[in-house]
Every structure is written in C-alpha cells, then in structure tokens.
Design an enzyme around this catalytic site. Structure first.
Site, PDB file in Angstrom:
ATOM      1  N   LYS A  14     -13.286  17.629  43.438  1.00 10.76           N
ATOM      2  CA  LYS A  14     -13.951  18.802  43.740  1.00 10.76           C
ATOM      3  C   LYS A  14     -13.183  19.445  44.882  1.00 10.76           C
ATOM      4  O   LYS A  14     -13.069  20.776  45.031  1.00 10.76           O
ATOM      5  CB  LYS A  14     -15.557  18.244  44.526  1.00 10.76           C
ATOM      6  CG  LYS A  14     -16.169  17.593  43.502  1.00 10.76           C
ATOM      7  CD  LYS A  14     -17.542  17.206  44.102  1.00 10.76           C
ATOM      8  CE  LYS A  14     -17.733  15.904  45.102  1.00 10.76           C
ATOM      9  NZ  LYS A  14     -17.248  14.924  44.764  1.00 10.76           N
ATOM     10  N   ARG A  89     -26.808  17.025  47.268  1.00  9.86           N
ATOM     11  CA  ARG A  89     -26.483  15.659  46.368  1.00  9.86           C
ATOM     12  C   ARG A  89     -27.759  15.018  46.322  1.00  9.86           C
ATOM     13  O   ARG A  89     -27.780  13.761  45.952  1.00  9.86           O
ATOM     14  CB  ARG A  89     -25.780  14.958  47.726  1.00  9.86           C
ATOM     15  CG  ARG A  89     -24.264  14.726  47.312  1.00  9.86           C
ATOM     16  CD  ARG A  89     -23.533  13.910  48.510  1.00  9.86           C
ATOM     17  NE  ARG A  89     -22.578  13.165  48.245  1.00  9.86           N
ATOM     18  CZ  ARG A  89     -21.286  13.585  48.397  1.00  9.86           C
ATOM     19  NH1 ARG A  89     -21.130  14.632  49.007  1.00  9.86           N
ATOM     20  NH2 ARG A  89     -20.435  12.677  48.112  1.00  9.86           N
ATOM     21  N   ARG A 128      -5.670   7.645  47.006  1.00 12.04           N
ATOM     22  CA  ARG A 128      -5.609   8.397  48.216  1.00 12.04           C
ATOM     23  C   ARG A 128      -5.842   7.860  49.534  1.00 12.04           C
ATOM     24  O   ARG A 128      -5.230   8.057  50.456  1.00 12.04           O
ATOM     25  CB  ARG A 128      -7.006   9.389  47.862  1.00 12.04           C
ATOM     26  CG  ARG A 128      -6.849  10.454  49.118  1.00 12.04           C
ATOM     27  CD  ARG A 128      -8.239  11.538  49.065  1.00 12.04           C
ATOM     28  NE  ARG A 128      -9.532  10.787  49.204  1.00 12.04           N
ATOM     29  CZ  ARG A 128     -10.541  11.432  48.819  1.00 12.04           C
ATOM     30  NH1 ARG A 128     -10.528  12.778  48.561  1.00 12.04           N
ATOM     31  NH2 ARG A 128     -11.752  10.961  49.001  1.00 12.04           N
ATOM     32  N   ARG A 134      -8.848   8.319  55.499  1.00 11.10           N
ATOM     33  CA  ARG A 134     -10.293   8.341  55.329  1.00 11.10           C
ATOM     34  C   ARG A 134     -10.781   6.968  55.269  1.00 11.10           C
ATOM     35  O   ARG A 134     -10.494   6.122  54.375  1.00 11.10           O
ATOM     36  CB  ARG A 134     -10.800   9.076  53.983  1.00 11.10           C
ATOM     37  CG  ARG A 134     -10.938  10.353  54.326  1.00 11.10           C
ATOM     38  CD  ARG A 134     -11.382  11.296  53.316  1.00 11.10           C
ATOM     39  NE  ARG A 134     -12.683  10.750  52.544  1.00 11.10           N
ATOM     40  CZ  ARG A 134     -13.396  11.623  51.754  1.00 11.10           C
ATOM     41  NH1 ARG A 134     -12.902  12.595  51.241  1.00 11.10           N
ATOM     42  NH2 ARG A 134     -14.588  11.142  51.282  1.00 11.10           N
ATOM     43  N   ARG A 146     -20.184   4.211  47.017  1.00 10.47           N
ATOM     44  CA  ARG A 146     -20.254   5.634  46.878  1.00 10.47           C
ATOM     45  C   ARG A 146     -20.711   5.976  45.437  1.00 10.47           C
ATOM     46  O   ARG A 146     -21.518   7.154  45.337  1.00 10.47           O
ATOM     47  CB  ARG A 146     -18.900   6.627  47.368  1.00 10.47           C
ATOM     48  CG  ARG A 146     -18.466   6.328  48.719  1.00 10.47           C
ATOM     49  CD  ARG A 146     -17.333   6.517  49.232  1.00 10.47           C
ATOM     50  NE  ARG A 146     -16.743   7.722  48.821  1.00 10.47           N
ATOM     51  CZ  ARG A 146     -15.331   8.072  48.738  1.00 10.47           C
ATOM     52  NH1 ARG A 146     -14.572   7.166  49.276  1.00 10.47           N
ATOM     53  NH2 ARG A 146     -15.208   9.459  48.711  1.00 10.47           N
TER      54      ARG A 146
END
Ligand code: AP5
Length: 192
Positions: A14, A89, A128, A134, A146
């Site tokens: 996204k 969401r 990532r 993060r 998640r």
C-alpha cells in the site's frame, strides 16, 4: 474530487504504490500508520498509547484514527481527492469515513484491494524490518499478529464496500511497476 482506498494486508504494498499514485494523480495521501508514527516520534500522549498497541500488532481504537482522518480532511480543503492507505480498517471506520466524505459532498470512488499470499507478506515485512526501524516489523510473531488482526477485523471492510460495488481486486505480486499499471488502469476507467 476522486477518492481512493488502497486496501490490503500488512506488507501488501500500500505504501509503495501510494507514493506512485499520488505522484501520478496529485491526490492527498492519508496514511493512518504514518500519522500514528508521527505522533510516536513527537512523543505525544496519543503516540505513546498507540505505540504499545502497534507493537503488539493490534489495531488502535476507532475513535483515535477517525479523529485523525477528520482533522486531515478539514486541513486539506483544496485537495483534488484523497488516497486512503491503511484506513478504514474496521466496518465502524468505513461508516465514519462515508459520513465524513458526505459532509464534504464527496464519496469513495473505488477500493483497490491488493491480494498477496501470507508467506510473501511475512517475507517482505521481515526483510523490511532489517532496515526500517519499525518495531512492528522486527519479529515474526508480531507480523503474524498483524495479519491475524487484518483477517479478524479488516477483511470486512472489503465486504462493506462490495455491497456498493466499489471493490476491485488487484494481483499484488509481481514487480512494483506491473502492479502500478494494473492500479492505474482501474483508476483511469473510473475517472474518465
Ligand atoms: P500501517 O502503517 O498501515 O502498516 P500496515 O498496514 O501493517 O502496512 P505496511 O506499511 O506494513 O505495509 P504496506 O501494505 O504499506 O506495504 P509496503 O508498501 O510498506 O499500520 C501500522 C499499525 O498502525 C497497525 O498495525 C495498527 O496498529 C496501526 N494502525 C494504522 N492504521 C490504523 C487504523 N486505520 N485503525 C487502527 N489501527 C491502525 O511494502 C512492504 C514491504 O514490501 C516494503 O519493504 C516494500 O519495499 C516491499 N514491497 C512492496 N511492493 C513489493 C513488490 N511488488 N514486490 C516485492 N516487495 C515489495
């Protein structure tokens, strides 16, 4: 005004595709994840509360993110349109968004849903996590939490917009440019 929801699970691309879409269409990018991370970086009370929830891979309360989006819509009266990334969401967020847009005499034009397999999502996010800083990318159990949260609470958002015939599924695996071209072709069909 043309408003788009870029929809999909964590790691589906996204954020990556949003950058290209806002450059191509001049839309205002609204990412609730980015807004929350700005609050965390500024160490605001909201940011501190959100961080503990995000680090567990759970969703922050609806009223928090709806409030952030409402302010962002008010702060951008000249926008040509909005690209929503990571929002809504939950069904409650979807209903709230529709009401906010109606107050501005506009609506969602299309929901573009990126479809990516779970193993590919985990692999992208672990990769990532090596460099992103993060904290929710650093371990596999949080990444899987998640994805589980997405399945439990967020997939219903696509069902909600399907009832208005607004959802288009896009293959989210392949090169970034190939996926961008698929997104672009769906947007152009609806904008013209
Ligand atoms: P958020 O920041 O929205 O994160 P997310 O949905 O988990 O999504 P990501 O940013 O991790 O992935 P993405 O789909 O944007 O993929 P990306 O392009 O980065 O939310 C974080 C947290 O905030 C939530 O868990 C929740 O706690 C909270 N939150 C946020 N919004 C909320 C809301 N509305 N309500 C409640 N809570 C909320 O790509 C991922 C990786 O894959 C990158 O490394 C990228 O380079 C790579 N990649 C991208 N495309 C490709 C490709 N085609 N091939 C190979 N690799 C690719």
């Amino acid at each position: 005004m043309f408003n788009i929801i870029l929809f999909g699970p964590p790691g589906s691309g996204k954020g990556t595709q949003s950058e290209k879409l806002i450059a191509a269409y001049g839309l205002k990018h609204l990412s609730t994840g980015d807004l929350l991370r700005s609050e965390i970086a500024a160490q605001t009370p909201l940011g501190l509360e959100a961080k503990s929830i995000m680090d567990k891979g759970q969703l922050v309360p609806d009223e928090v993110v709806v409030g952030m989006i409402s302010s962002a819509l008010d702060q951008n009266p000249q926008a040509k349109g909005f690209l929503f990334d990571g929002f809504p969401r939950t069904e409650a967020q979807s209903v709230a968004l529709d009401k906010l847009l109606k107050l501005k005499n506009t609506e969602i034009g299309v929901v573009l849903a990126l479809d990516v397999s779970e193993e590919e999502l985990v692999s992208r996010l672990l990769n990532r996590g090596k460099t992103s800083g993060r904290s929710d990318d650093t371990n596999e159990s949080v990444i899987r939490a998640r994805i589980a949260e997405y399945k439990a609470k967020t997939t219903v958002v696509a069902n909600y917009y399907s009832t208005f015939d607004k959802v288009v599924h896009i293959k989210g695996e392949g090169s970034v440019d190939e996926i961008f071209e698929s997104l672009r072709s769906e947007i152009d069909k609806r904008m013209s």
